[in-house]
Every structure is written in structure tokens, then in C-alpha cells.
Design a protein around this motif. Structure first.
Motif: not given
Length: 197
Positions: A13, A15, A53, A154-155, A157
Motif C-alpha cells: 500500500d 500509504t 508494488t 488498488r492496494p 490485500t
């Protein structure tokens, strides 16, 4: 089959801080685990010396695929998108080559809308996620006009679709500085669809 993608650096992510010696465990088309590397018995392991990433969103998809022309290498016109008017058959080939080139920039999602049938078909078959967009003109590198946080689709997950990229850098700052052209690999729905030779 389970595949473990181990990377020198993992940024699940943009962030959050990156994880040194991180990994993403993929089960089919989805992510089964994200975090520090731990061996998992019975898995295929892919080792990446770089930064893993989430996949990137190219906001210029409509322009790149419906307005620009991606030359066939046999045409000896270079490999950069050109402004040429072409018929529907050549537009489909151009779109397929453009999508392949986008994978080389870590792109896993592309902004439309796509009006031309040949382009819609190429995007649907590519595996890339198609999202609404504005149709602005731009290039193949999603990082050229936005930072990594804005370019991430999108991250990563657990339970999410296994769409990610690996870059030949050691940090997010280095990736933003060099641009997405240093992509080593792009994975869509758990499938390795691009690997730099």
C-alpha cells in the motif's frame, strides 16, 4: 497452485511503509497472504530483486488505444505511439501491441471508455481492468504525471485480485524518480503476463 512472489522490498500500500524481504502469496487469481517472507511448503517461489508494488492505472488508455497507433516492429516505425489514422483491423493490432507495452510499465488497469469494437475486444482479452476515465492524451508511463500513490490501481490485500508489478528499484522514491519504465514483471489475476527479457 500456490505461488510465492518474494521481493527485496514489498510496498503493498503506497500509504504504508515498505517491507524488506516481503512476499505476496498467490492462490490462483487472488492474494492469499501479504507480508514478510516466510517459506510455505509446496509453493512455487519467484524471487524478485526489486520493489513489488500494486499494479498501476494508466489514465490515458482511451487515447493510447483508440487515437494513437502502436507500430508493429516489422513496420520499422519505432516503438513509440504515433498519430496515424488506420482502419479497424490495424486498430485492433495496434491496441494489442499498446496493451502489451502498458504491461511493461506495470499497468494492471486502464481508463476508458472504449468506443471502438476492436479496442474493446483487445482490452477485454488482455486481462487488464477497464475503468471509466476522461480520455486525456498522455503516455505509457502512469508515473509521468502522478506520484505512485495516485497511480496505484488498488492496494494489495488478502482476498483481492492478484494484480501487481515488480520494478528494478529499491524504494518508492527511486521508482517515482526513474519512472515505471524500469518494470521487471507484471502479474494480472495471478498470471505472469510480462517479464523483461
Amino acid at each position: 497452485m500456490l505461488t510465492l512472489h518474494r521481493a527485496a522490498q514489498l510496498l503493498a500500500d503506497p500509504t504504508a511503509p515498505s517491507i524488506t524481504d516481503g512476499a505476496v502469496l498467490v492462490d490462483g487469481a487472488v492474494i492469499a497472504a501479504v507480508g514478510p517472507y516466510e517459506p510455505v511448503a509446496g509453493t512455487r517461489v519467484r524471487e524478485w530483486d526489486g520493489l513489488l508494488t500494486p499494479g498501476l492505472l494508466n489514465p490515458y488508455g482511451q487515447w493510447l488505444l483508440e487515437r494513437a497507433y502502436h507500430p508493429d516492429p516489422r513496420e520499422e516505425l519505432g516503438d513509440e505511439p504515433l498519430m496515424l489514422e488506420v482502419d479497424e483491423a490495424r486498430r485492433g493490432g495496434s491496441a494489442r501491441r499498446g496493451l502489451q507495452r502498458m504491461l511493461g510499465y506495470g499497468t494492471t488497469a486502464v481508463a476508458g471508455p472504449f468506443e471502438l469494437p476492436a479496442v474493446r475486444t483487445a482490452v477485454a482479452r488482455s486481462g487488464l481492468v477497464s475503468l471509466p476515465g476522461e480520455g486525456a492524451a498522455g503516455g505509457l508511463d502512469p508515473l509521468a504525471s502522478a506520484g505512485l500513490a495516485a497511480a496505484v490501481h488498488r492496494p494489495l490485500t488478502v482476498g483481492g485480485r492478484a494484480d501487481f508489478a515488480v520494478f528494478d528499484v529499491r524504494s518508492a522514491a527511486e521508482l517515482e524518480e526513474r519512472g515505471a519504465g524500469c518494470c521487471l514483471a507484471t502479474v494480472l489475476g495471478g498470471r505472469l503476463l510480462y517479464r523483461r527479457r
